[in-house]
Design a protein around this motif. Sequence first.
Motif, PDB file in Angstrom:
ATOM      1  N   PHE A 385       0.831  -1.094  -0.197  1.00 24.27           N
ATOM      2  CA  PHE A 385      -0.029   0.068  -0.128  1.00 24.27           C
ATOM      3  C   PHE A 385       0.866   1.279  -0.054  1.00 24.27           C
ATOM      4  O   PHE A 385       2.044   1.341   0.464  1.00 24.27           O
ATOM      5  CB  PHE A 385      -0.929   0.066   1.219  1.00 24.27           C
ATOM      6  CG  PHE A 385      -1.994  -1.090   1.291  1.00 24.27           C
ATOM      7  CD1 PHE A 385      -1.585  -2.259   1.977  1.00 24.27           C
ATOM      8  CD2 PHE A 385      -3.126  -0.986   0.442  1.00 24.27           C
ATOM      9  CE1 PHE A 385      -2.599  -3.353   1.954  1.00 24.27           C
ATOM     10  CE2 PHE A 385      -4.135  -1.912   0.908  1.00 24.27           C
ATOM     11  CZ  PHE A 385      -3.737  -3.504   1.185  1.00 24.27           C
ATOM     12  N   CYS A 386       0.477   2.190  -0.557  1.00 25.31           N
ATOM     13  CA  CYS A 386       1.081   3.469  -0.434  1.00 25.31           C
ATOM     14  C   CYS A 386       1.035   4.266   0.890  1.00 25.31           C
ATOM     15  O   CYS A 386      -0.111   4.494   1.215  1.00 25.31           O
ATOM     16  CB  CYS A 386       0.517   4.646  -1.605  1.00 25.31           C
ATOM     17  SG  CYS A 386       1.354   6.169  -1.645  1.00 25.31           S
ATOM     18  N   PRO A 387       2.185   4.505   1.498  1.00 20.75           N
ATOM     19  CA  PRO A 387       2.292   5.313   2.744  1.00 20.75           C
ATOM     20  C   PRO A 387       1.499   6.545   2.726  1.00 20.75           C
ATOM     21  O   PRO A 387       1.406   7.101   3.916  1.00 20.75           O
ATOM     22  CB  PRO A 387       3.449   5.281   3.113  1.00 20.75           C
ATOM     23  CG  PRO A 387       4.284   5.042   1.764  1.00 20.75           C
ATOM     24  CD  PRO A 387       3.469   4.381   0.853  1.00 20.75           C
ATOM     25  N   GLU A 388       1.586   7.195   1.658  1.00 23.47           N
ATOM     26  CA  GLU A 388       0.850   8.732   1.568  1.00 23.47           C
ATOM     27  C   GLU A 388      -0.623   8.632   1.466  1.00 23.47           C
ATOM     28  O   GLU A 388      -1.132   9.308   1.962  1.00 23.47           O
ATOM     29  CB  GLU A 388       1.593   9.246   0.380  1.00 23.47           C
ATOM     30  CG  GLU A 388       1.181  10.731   0.289  1.00 23.47           C
ATOM     31  CD  GLU A 388       1.912  11.768   1.538  1.00 23.47           C
ATOM     32  OE1 GLU A 388       2.938  11.266   1.800  1.00 23.47           O
ATOM     33  OE2 GLU A 388       1.431  12.637   1.600  1.00 23.47           O
ATOM     34  N   CYS A 389      -1.031   7.697   0.577  1.00 22.95           N
ATOM     35  CA  CYS A 389      -2.559   7.774   0.250  1.00 22.95           C
ATOM     36  C   CYS A 389      -3.133   6.619   0.738  1.00 22.95           C
ATOM     37  O   CYS A 389      -4.428   6.425   0.454  1.00 22.95           O
ATOM     38  CB  CYS A 389      -2.862   8.502  -1.047  1.00 22.95           C
ATOM     39  SG  CYS A 389      -2.351   7.355  -2.304  1.00 22.95           S
ATOM     40  N   GLY A 390      -2.439   5.587   0.861  1.00 27.76           N
ATOM     41  CA  GLY A 390      -3.083   4.190   1.414  1.00 27.76           C
ATOM     42  C   GLY A 390      -3.525   3.543   0.100  1.00 27.76           C
ATOM     43  O   GLY A 390      -4.557   2.415   0.302  1.00 27.76           O
ATOM     44  N   THR A 391      -3.123   3.793  -1.011  1.00 25.89           N
ATOM     45  CA  THR A 391      -3.660   3.197  -2.272  1.00 25.89           C
ATOM     46  C   THR A 391      -2.916   1.714  -2.538  1.00 25.89           C
ATOM     47  O   THR A 391      -1.894   1.987  -2.332  1.00 25.89           O
ATOM     48  CB  THR A 391      -3.616   3.944  -3.606  1.00 25.89           C
ATOM     49  OG1 THR A 391      -4.400   5.313  -3.612  1.00 25.89           O
ATOM     50  CG2 THR A 391      -4.068   3.211  -4.768  1.00 25.89           C
ATOM     51  N   ARG A 392      -3.768   0.638  -2.867  1.00 28.94           N
ATOM     52  CA  ARG A 392      -3.268  -0.632  -2.901  1.00 28.94           C
ATOM     53  C   ARG A 392      -2.197  -0.615  -4.003  1.00 28.94           C
ATOM     54  O   ARG A 392      -2.418  -0.119  -5.272  1.00 28.94           O
ATOM     55  CB  ARG A 392      -4.052  -1.609  -3.146  1.00 28.94           C
ATOM     56  CG  ARG A 392      -3.666  -3.155  -3.246  1.00 28.94           C
ATOM     57  CD  ARG A 392      -4.993  -3.952  -3.405  1.00 28.94           C
ATOM     58  NE  ARG A 392      -4.522  -5.453  -3.755  1.00 28.94           N
ATOM     59  CZ  ARG A 392      -4.183  -6.379  -2.702  1.00 28.94           C
ATOM     60  NH1 ARG A 392      -4.115  -5.759  -1.242  1.00 28.94           N
ATOM     61  NH2 ARG A 392      -3.641  -7.541  -2.860  1.00 28.94           N
ATOM     62  N   ASN A 393      -1.143  -1.154  -3.767  1.00 25.10           N
ATOM     63  CA  ASN A 393       0.164  -1.496  -5.144  1.00 25.10           C
ATOM     64  C   ASN A 393      -0.091  -2.845  -5.321  1.00 25.10           C
ATOM     65  O   ASN A 393       0.367  -3.831  -4.884  1.00 25.10           O
ATOM     66  CB  ASN A 393       1.357  -0.960  -4.474  1.00 25.10           C
ATOM     67  CG  ASN A 393       2.646  -1.082  -5.085  1.00 25.10           C
ATOM     68  OD1 ASN A 393       2.102  -1.071  -6.593  1.00 25.10           O
ATOM     69  ND2 ASN A 393       3.827  -1.509  -4.903  1.00 25.10           N
ATOM     70  N   ASP A 394      -0.574  -2.640  -6.682  1.00 24.10           N
ATOM     71  CA  ASP A 394      -0.974  -4.061  -7.320  1.00 24.10           C
ATOM     72  C   ASP A 394       0.519  -4.817  -7.333  1.00 24.10           C
ATOM     73  O   ASP A 394       0.505  -6.065  -7.406  1.00 24.10           O
ATOM     74  CB  ASP A 394      -1.644  -3.799  -8.381  1.00 24.10           C
ATOM     75  CG  ASP A 394      -2.900  -3.357  -8.353  1.00 24.10           C
ATOM     76  OD1 ASP A 394      -3.633  -2.848  -9.378  1.00 24.10           O
ATOM     77  OD2 ASP A 394      -3.487  -3.624  -7.290  1.00 24.10           O
ATOM     78  N   GLN A 395       1.552  -4.289  -7.885  1.00 22.83           N
ATOM     79  CA  GLN A 395       2.554  -4.883  -8.053  1.00 22.83           C
ATOM     80  C   GLN A 395       3.472  -5.514  -6.955  1.00 22.83           C
ATOM     81  O   GLN A 395       3.836  -6.761  -6.790  1.00 22.83           O
ATOM     82  CB  GLN A 395       3.558  -3.791  -8.878  1.00 22.83           C
ATOM     83  CG  GLN A 395       5.049  -4.613  -8.992  1.00 22.83           C
ATOM     84  CD  GLN A 395       6.267  -3.514  -9.688  1.00 22.83           C
ATOM     85  OE1 GLN A 395       5.841  -2.553 -10.074  1.00 22.83           O
ATOM     86  NE2 GLN A 395       7.416  -3.985 -10.015  1.00 22.83           N
ATOM     87  N   GLY A 396       3.257  -4.579  -5.960  1.00 23.54           N
ATOM     88  CA  GLY A 396       3.741  -5.306  -4.454  1.00 23.54           C
ATOM     89  C   GLY A 396       2.730  -6.466  -4.141  1.00 23.54           C
ATOM     90  O   GLY A 396       3.276  -7.363  -3.341  1.00 23.54           O
ATOM     91  N   ALA A 397       1.703  -6.066  -4.040  1.00 29.11           N
ATOM     92  CA  ALA A 397       0.539  -7.335  -3.813  1.00 29.11           C
ATOM     93  C   ALA A 397       0.899  -8.738  -4.228  1.00 29.11           C
ATOM     94  O   ALA A 397       0.410  -9.639  -3.597  1.00 29.11           O
ATOM     95  CB  ALA A 397      -0.870  -6.691  -3.807  1.00 29.11           C
ATOM     96  N   SER A 398       1.278  -8.559  -5.360  1.00 25.67           N
ATOM     97  CA  SER A 398       1.318  -9.805  -6.211  1.00 25.67           C
ATOM     98  C   SER A 398       2.703 -10.363  -6.078  1.00 25.67           C
ATOM     99  O   SER A 398       2.984 -11.787  -6.404  1.00 25.67           O
ATOM    100  CB  SER A 398       1.294  -9.415  -7.769  1.00 25.67           C
ATOM    101  OG  SER A 398       2.104  -8.684  -8.348  1.00 25.67           O
ATOM    102  N   SER A 399       3.676  -9.740  -5.476  1.00 25.50           N
ATOM    103  CA  SER A 399       5.010 -10.254  -5.312  1.00 25.50           C
ATOM    104  C   SER A 399       5.233 -11.150  -3.947  1.00 25.50           C
ATOM    105  O   SER A 399       4.406 -10.991  -2.998  1.00 25.50           O
ATOM    106  CB  SER A 399       5.931  -9.078  -5.089  1.00 25.50           C
ATOM    107  OG  SER A 399       5.727  -8.260  -4.332  1.00 25.50           O
TER     108      SER A 399
END
Length: 399
Positions: A385-399
């Motif tokens: 997740f982005c520490p600034e706005c909390g948006t889910r990071n799809d690339q990190g979530a799939s790793s």
Amino acid sequence: MKIYDVIQNETGLLDGGLGTKAVLAWKFTGENFNDNTQLIVSESEETIFIRDGIAVATFGSGRYTLNSNNHPFIGKLRNLLSGGVSAFSSRVYFVNIDHKLELLWGTDSPIQLRDPVWGLQTSVQARGSYSVQVTDTKKFLIKLLGTNIQVFDEQQLAGYFRSAFSQHIRGQIARYIRDSGQEILEITSDIELLAEQLHPRLAPLLDEYGVKLVNFYIAAIDIPTDDPNRRVLENSIAEKQAKLQGAQGDKAVMGLLGEDWARQQSATILTELARNPGAGGVASAGAAAGVGLAAGSVFGEMATQMFTRPVQPAGDPMAGNVGRNRTSRFSPAESAAPAASETCPGCGVSVAAGAKFCPECGNRLAPQQVPCSCCGTAIASTAKFCPECGTRNDQGASS
């Protein structure tokens, strides 16, 4: 008035032994004959009795005794009585029906025309011979000779038809030369064909008078020696023949040398290109090959042999490179695109981009920075997740 007992052809006594070959028709010297007169006719002639312009009787070859018992027409011819002997009167003609071997003909004046190839106004003259045979003695005697002529020979016949023959011959020759498209001096090779075309045109002229045209020949068609354009036409033909002989000689040499000649010529062309500072090296060689291909099969084959990639033999060290970045003799090798990489902060070794650990020292590599898909803040690629706005990071979530 003399009364004759024998009627026979006496042309052998004419003109110092001229004979019957040259004489086509001859009238017997006498006109009054006794009954039982002997008529002698040779195999090469026919005899015609004429009375008051009418042919009353015709005799073929043989010996005849002429009287009213054997030949009733004699009774109609009786008009004399001499010494108690009945006689008859008529004109007797001997007509030669033998095949005349040769009568000469020639154009009475040059034929004016234009050479189809060179366009020069010039003239031609023609000459030859023909042979005839009398096939209808009555028609021949009455329509052509009349009944008052004493001797009619083949020269008189030729003279009689000279104008008619000349008119048809001149016209046909002029048309043939015009339509042939050939040089006038080359028409001589076609005189046999031209004679065949003229024969059916001339035959009816003779047939009308009981004469058959057996053969017709053309001996020559040429330009008069005093014609000013004759030399021009002769020179043009001589030049054409010289070129033809030269071409035939070149063809013979090529036939003897075969492929060796083609290879020699191709090597010469490439050598000249190499010596030319503006030739452009291999590129010009390729251009020269293109010219060779356009020029003909000789240089085309040469170009094909020189610029076709050779087949690799077995054991060729380059054989395993088929399908890879293999080079030809004339084109540089294509270099592979460099792979993306980064440097290990621990040992400084170049490590492939995206690796989590260094293959040299085992140090954990910093994750790659990626922008947030929502606010654009740089975050680790492994962050979920982005520490600034909390948006889910799809690339990190799939790793």
